[in-house]
Design an enzyme around this catalytic site. Structure first.
Site, PDB file in Angstrom:
ATOM      1  N   HIS A 193       0.099  -5.830  -5.507  1.00 35.20           N
ATOM      2  CA  HIS A 193      -0.728  -5.693  -6.895  1.00 35.20           C
ATOM      3  C   HIS A 193       0.387  -5.932  -8.055  1.00 35.20           C
ATOM      4  CE1 HIS A 193      -4.030  -3.488  -5.071  1.00 35.20           C
ATOM      5  NE2 HIS A 193      -3.407  -2.584  -4.333  1.00 35.20           N
TER       6      HIS A 193
ATOM      7  N   ASN B  20      -2.922   3.858   0.449  1.00 36.55           N
ATOM      8  CA  ASN B  20      -4.032   4.605   1.252  1.00 36.55           C
ATOM      9  C   ASN B  20      -4.031   4.258   2.598  1.00 36.55           C
ATOM     10  OD1 ASN B  20      -6.203   6.064   1.718  1.00 36.55           O
ATOM     11  ND2 ASN B  20      -7.571   4.703   1.055  1.00 36.55           N
TER      12      ASN B  20
ATOM     13  N   ASN C  41     -11.057  -7.717   2.327  1.00 32.89           N
ATOM     14  CA  ASN C  41     -11.439  -7.217   0.887  1.00 32.89           C
ATOM     15  C   ASN C  41     -11.180  -8.033  -0.446  1.00 32.89           C
ATOM     16  OD1 ASN C  41      -8.816  -6.695   1.369  1.00 32.89           O
ATOM     17  ND2 ASN C  41      -8.876  -4.548   0.169  1.00 32.89           N
TER      18      ASN C  41
ATOM     19  N   HIS D 193      -3.166   1.607  10.457  1.00 35.26           N
ATOM     20  CA  HIS D 193      -2.304   2.315   9.471  1.00 35.26           C
ATOM     21  C   HIS D 193      -2.256   3.994   9.707  1.00 35.26           C
ATOM     22  CE1 HIS D 193      -5.863   2.643   7.023  1.00 35.26           C
ATOM     23  NE2 HIS D 193      -5.660   1.349   6.523  1.00 35.26           N
TER      24      HIS D 193
ATOM     25  N   ASP E 199       0.131  -3.701   6.490  1.00 35.71           N
ATOM     26  CA  ASP E 199      -0.691  -3.158   5.179  1.00 35.71           C
ATOM     27  C   ASP E 199      -0.313  -3.824   3.985  1.00 35.71           C
ATOM     28  OD1 ASP E 199      -2.966  -2.087   3.952  1.00 35.71           O
ATOM     29  OD2 ASP E 199      -2.533  -0.270   4.249  1.00 35.71           O
TER      30      ASP E 199
ATOM     31  N   HIS F  48     -10.322   1.103   9.473  1.00 37.92           N
ATOM     32  CA  HIS F  48      -9.616   1.866   8.186  1.00 37.92           C
ATOM     33  C   HIS F  48     -10.537   3.346   8.508  1.00 37.92           C
ATOM     34  CE1 HIS F  48      -8.473   2.373   3.882  1.00 37.92           C
ATOM     35  NE2 HIS F  48      -9.333   3.400   4.071  1.00 37.92           N
TER      36      HIS F  48
ATOM     37  N   LEU G 288      -4.336 -10.897   1.598  1.00 34.74           N
ATOM     38  CA  LEU G 288      -3.758 -12.117   0.965  1.00 34.74           C
ATOM     39  C   LEU G 288      -4.201 -12.195  -0.314  1.00 34.74           C
ATOM     40  CD1 LEU G 288      -3.431 -14.622   4.043  1.00 34.74           C
ATOM     41  CD2 LEU G 288      -1.594 -13.551   2.907  1.00 34.74           C
TER      42      LEU G 288
ATOM     43  N   HIS H  19      -2.103  -6.614   9.710  1.00 37.14           N
ATOM     44  CA  HIS H  19      -2.759  -5.906   8.439  1.00 37.14           C
ATOM     45  C   HIS H  19      -2.158  -6.403   7.135  1.00 37.14           C
ATOM     46  CE1 HIS H  19      -5.133  -2.183   7.490  1.00 37.14           C
ATOM     47  NE2 HIS H  19      -4.896  -2.966   6.257  1.00 37.14           N
TER      48      HIS H  19
END
Ligand code: DOR
Length: 419
Positions: free
Chosen positions: A305, A274, A92, A228, A301, A176, A61, A58
């Site tokens: 950011h 999340n 995503n 997760h 996960d 998810h 990139l 998970h």
């Protein structure tokens, strides 16, 4: 150059090995140490433990489209520093991985990266939840799994159809789990969200998603992998489903093993992800679920950011980086905590994820691709500025962990070395 590691503690659960020995790597594959000759790079393995390279199911990139946060090359440098030699890259991105062109872009760029990158194709176009992608075209382009991670697949009938086609193609669907109508808060709903006056994410949002995916897997006898897991209630549902013979596998992440919602009192967005950090009861349930086999794998996960994006506690996007600290954090909680043996931890972080993904990893048998990691039991304190990825949003900052990755070999090449 060929590599010889001598006098190293080898833990290779796939081959029932837990002993001091030598490792020889020739032309990128594990070879019989007795055949080593000529010009080889010798590594003194004394005091170190060698395990098969970790497999992270998970990872975000961020490439294409959000390369200010991370890119394929920087993300794989972070992987190498954490002992991860194979990773599953979530779709995503911008654009979403919903076309063969984007799959090919990632695979081509990853050829020069420091880890093996496996690509997830999205179940719905643009992760919109309502328009299915062309799974066969994505498969032909090289995807290794399907998911809308970051979001649930909103239309349940599309999820069921994707699970059916994925089973025929023998690739996993990773889910998810979240009811989008119930979710939408910023941190776990409960004591801390009330105290801070911030809208919470109820555990029922995750649990409703987990229940739906288990219901589909049970009804149609299809495999599903649950991403997760963070609630004791979802863990209980997965445990029950496994007992009933449902083809469900599951992962949790190191932050759910080490941290709780109490961290949010610091009002620092690096602790916001999340699903969110939950309660002590949930944390202990994740540990129990790993111990009894309810949860098969530990994945990160890894969600980079930038500091600018993470500056505002409430407005910041969800996510935390994790690949450079995952083994060390899991080792600290699970091995030092007396929950798992080192070999069991390697199963959760290498062998089991390799088998869920169906890739040639998680083993050190002679003839296998030479992916391995050397670590040492040693205390170190996580300093975000010393990490190797582009973003620094780690919830483990300032924590002292009990094991350190010292060297990583991917495909016979040394990709990380701090010996
Ligand atoms: O915290 C998260 N960050 N959870 C997700 O599901 C998505 C991820 C991201 O892409 O940033």
């Amino acid at each position: 150059m060929d590599i010889f590691i001598n006098n190293v503690h080898i833990i290779d659960p796939d081959n029932n090995v837990d002993e001091i020995g030598d490792i020889f790597i020739k032309n990128g594959i594990f070879a019989d140490p007795g055949t080593a000759e000529g010009n080889v790079h010798i590594i003194n393995g004394e005091g170190l433990t060698a395990v098969p390279g970790l497999v992270d199911l998970h990872v975000h990139l961020r490439d294409p489209g959000q390369t200010q946060k991370e890119d394929i090359i920087s993300g794989c440098k972070a992987a190498a520093a954490g002992g991860v030699t194979s990773l599953l890259a979530m779709p995503n991105t911008e654009p979403t991985v919903d076309s063969p062109e984007t799959v090919k872009y990632i695979l081509e760029k990853a050829e020069n990266a420091d880890a093996h990158v496996y690509v997830v194709g999205s179940v719905t176009k643009g992760l919109g939840g309502h328009e299915p992608t062309d799974i066969d075209a994505l498969y032909e382009a090289g995807i290794a799994a399907l998911s809308d991670d970051g979001r649930p697949v909103e239309d349940t009938s599309i999820m069921a159809a994707a699970m059916k086609r994925a089973a025929e193609l023998d690739i996993p669907v990773t889910a998810h789990c979240e009811d989008p109508y119930l979710a939408g808060g910023k941190i776990n709903e409960g004591e801390i969200s009330e105290k801070l006056g911030i809208k919470g994410m109820p555990r029922a949002a995750e649990d409703a998603g987990t229940a739906r995916e288990i219901a589909l897997a049970a009804a149609y006898d299809l495999p599903i992998h649950i991403c997760h897991v963070s609630t004791y209630t979802s863990a209980a549902m997965i445990r029950d489903a496994k007992k009933r013979g449902v083809k469900v596998t599951a992962e949790t992440a190191p932050h759910y093993l080490m941290l709780t919602e109490q961290e949010l009192l610091q009002k620092d967005a690096d602790y916001r992800m999340n699903p969110p950090l939950r309660t002590e009861r949930d944390r202990l349930a994740m540990i129990d679920a790993l111990k009894d086999g309810t949860i098969d794998a530990i994945a990160t996960d890894h969600a980079p950011h930038t500091p600018e994006e993470k500056a505002d506690f409430v407005a910041a996007p969800n996510g935390a980086i994790g690949m450079e600290t995952s083994f060390a954090a899991a080792y600290t909680v699970l091995v030092k905590g007396g929950i798992l043996t080192e070999s069991e931890l390697v199963q959760k972080m290498s062998c089991n994820p390799a088998s869920i993904l169906g890739i040639p990893a998680g083993t050190m048998y002679i003839g296998a691709p030479a992916d391995l990691m050397l670590y040492k039991e040693e205390e170190w304190t996580v300093d975000p500025d010393k990490l190797h990825g582009k973003s620094k949003n780690t919830p483990f900052k300032g924590l002292t962990l009990a094991a350190k990755v010292k060297l990583t070999i991917c495909g016979g090449k040394i990709v990380y070395n701090e010996l």
